[in-house]
Write an enzyme that holds these catalytic residues in place. Structure first.
Site, short mmCIF file in Angstrom:
data_model
loop_
_atom_site.label_atom_id
_atom_site.label_comp_id
_atom_site.label_asym_id
_atom_site.label_seq_id
_atom_site.Cartn_x
_atom_site.Cartn_y
_atom_site.Cartn_z
N GLY A 9 0.84 -1.21 0.00
CA GLY A 9 0.00 0.00 0.00
C GLY A 9 0.87 1.25 0.00
N GLY A 12 -0.20 5.06 -1.09
CA GLY A 12 -1.24 5.80 -0.37
C GLY A 12 -0.72 7.05 0.30
N GLN A 13 -1.63 7.72 1.04
CA GLN A 13 -1.28 8.99 1.67
C GLN A 13 -0.09 8.82 2.62
OE1 GLN A 13 -3.79 10.55 4.77
NE2 GLN A 13 -3.11 12.64 4.45
N ASP A 35 2.08 -1.88 -4.33
CA ASP A 35 0.70 -1.40 -4.25
C ASP A 35 -0.08 -2.17 -5.32
OD1 ASP A 35 -0.47 1.50 -2.89
OD2 ASP A 35 -1.74 0.51 -4.39
N ILE A 36 -1.40 -2.01 -5.29
CA ILE A 36 -2.21 -2.68 -6.31
C ILE A 36 -2.21 -1.87 -7.60
CG2 ILE A 36 -4.44 -1.64 -5.71
CD1 ILE A 36 -5.54 -4.60 -5.92
N TYR A 143 -14.98 0.20 9.24
CA TYR A 143 -13.53 0.47 9.34
C TYR A 143 -13.06 0.31 10.78
CZ TYR A 143 -9.31 3.45 9.18
OH TYR A 143 -8.04 3.97 9.27
N LYS A 147 -10.38 -2.36 12.49
CA LYS A 147 -9.18 -1.95 13.24
C LYS A 147 -9.20 -2.56 14.64
CE LYS A 147 -7.12 0.58 10.12
NZ LYS A 147 -5.91 0.06 9.46
N ILE A 173 -4.48 12.38 9.59
CA ILE A 173 -3.12 12.78 9.18
C ILE A 173 -3.20 13.83 8.07
CG2 ILE A 173 -0.90 11.94 8.33
CD1 ILE A 173 -1.67 10.67 10.99
#
Ligand code: NAD
Length: 317
Positions: A9, A12-13, A35-36, A143, A147, A173
């Site tokens: 990943g 990502g950000q 990543d994908i 989500y 987690k 973030i």
């Protein structure tokens, strides 16, 4: 032999900025980004990169074997707002990718795992202010459920199989380099872009919604500090509370307005308001501060200054 790292990943950000920093520390060739998709071309072209679907155990395993990986950072996930639109996809990706990595680490070739949790593990029954490390966690989003369950599994794999897994409950973030990926705190990035582009912003949360946030540089520093800490210093194997700054949309607006006096804001709360209302307004991170000496650097105004200075290079006034 130097440690070899795999970031899953990585486009990502957080993944993209983490990869850049890890390549500075460990050397470009020792950090395999994956990543994908290849949407961050600068990252794809600046060092080793593999296309990997985090839901594919064999793809992760083959890559680890091929590159002699001993440390995995699992950054792929579906975030809070997107997860509410695609609940089964969020469950599938967020849980299965974690199982794949934990099971690989259980086998012994992977020595260390980083997997981020989130303030989304908390829910409406959690004490909202100065939320303790150990407290009620009844998340109401898909989500948050992934987690919370993920945290339980991390602790289980550590206790049962000795897996050296480490985790942080990131707040929202904020970065000028990367755009957020579908979370409830995304407004705190969008607002800087819109302030400079259009001088006005319509916020999807109400003006007094206080949420815990953090500038990206602090989040990357925390991640690296935690991963570099000696194993015996780590007392939390689910996920550490982590805090820096808490603010409302009105407060970030006022912070920006001090630099851009004509900036205006309107409030149009949408479905993300309910998610935000279920989360804490501030976090007690004293355990992280004690165990691995965590300290944040950026205040709201300090962050605003950097954000505006950097984004002015993209949107000249
Ligand atoms: P992001 O959405 O920006 O990036 C996720 C990356 O995962 C993307 O590059 C995406 O292409 C990739 N991805 C999606 N499906 C994949 C798959 N099947 N296989 C491989 N890669 C796939 O997310 P982010 O903001 O960088 O978050 C990284 C981690 O930090 C996540 O676990 C997230 O839950 C957690 N987190 C983020 C924040 C935040 O404010 N950004 C806050 C709390 C926790």
């Amino acid at each position: 032999m130097p440690s070899k790292l795999l970031i899953i990943g990585a486009c990502g950000q957080i993944g993209s900025e983490l990869t850049t920093k890890l390549r500075e520390i460990h050397g470009v060739d020792n950090v395999i980004a994956s990543d994908i998709n290849t949407r961050k071309l600068d990252l794809v072209n600046s060092g080793p990169f593999e296309i990997i679907d985090a839901k594919n155990f064999n793809a992760i395993k083959d890559c680890c074997k091929h590159h002699n990986i001993d440390t995995i950072y699992l950054m792929a996930a579906l975030l809070s707002a997107t997860g509410e639109k695609y609940p089964m996809e969020a469950w599938d990706l967020n849980m299965n990718s974690l199982f794949h990595v934990l099971n690989l680490a259980k086998g012994g070739t992977i020595k260390k795992v980083y997997w981020p949790s989130s303030i989304a593990v908390f829910g409406p029954t959690t004490p909202r202010e100065y939320t303790p490390q150990h407290t009620v966690c009844e998340p109401t989003t898909v989500y948050g459920i992934t987690k919370q369950v993920g945290e339980r599994w991390c602790e289980y794999y550590h206790k049962k199989y000795g897996v050296d897994v480490r985790s942080i409950r990131y707040p929202g973030i904020i970065s000028h380099k990367t755009m957020p990926g579908g979370g409830t705190t995304d407004y705190a990035v969008d607002i800087y872009h819109e302030a400079l582009k259009h001088g006005t912003y319509e916020c999807f949360l109400s003006k007094d919604t206080m949420l815990p946030m953090m500038f990206m540089d602090d989040a990357i520093k925390a991640t690296i500090d935690l991963m570099q800490a000696p194993s015996e210093a780590i007392t939390i194997r689910s996920a550490y509370n982590l805090a820096a700054i808490s603010f409302t949309p009105q407060q970030i607006y006022e912070s920006i307005k001090r630099h851009l006096p004509d900036f205006s804001i309107t409030y149009q709360p949408d479905f993300r308001q309910a998610i935000a209302d279920s989360w804490p307004s501030s976090i007690d991170d004293s355990v992280a501060r004690k165990d691995w000496h965590w300290q944040h650097h950026y205040s709201l105004d300090g962050m605003t200054e950097v954000m505006l200075n950097e984004l002015k290079k993209i949107y000249p006034q």
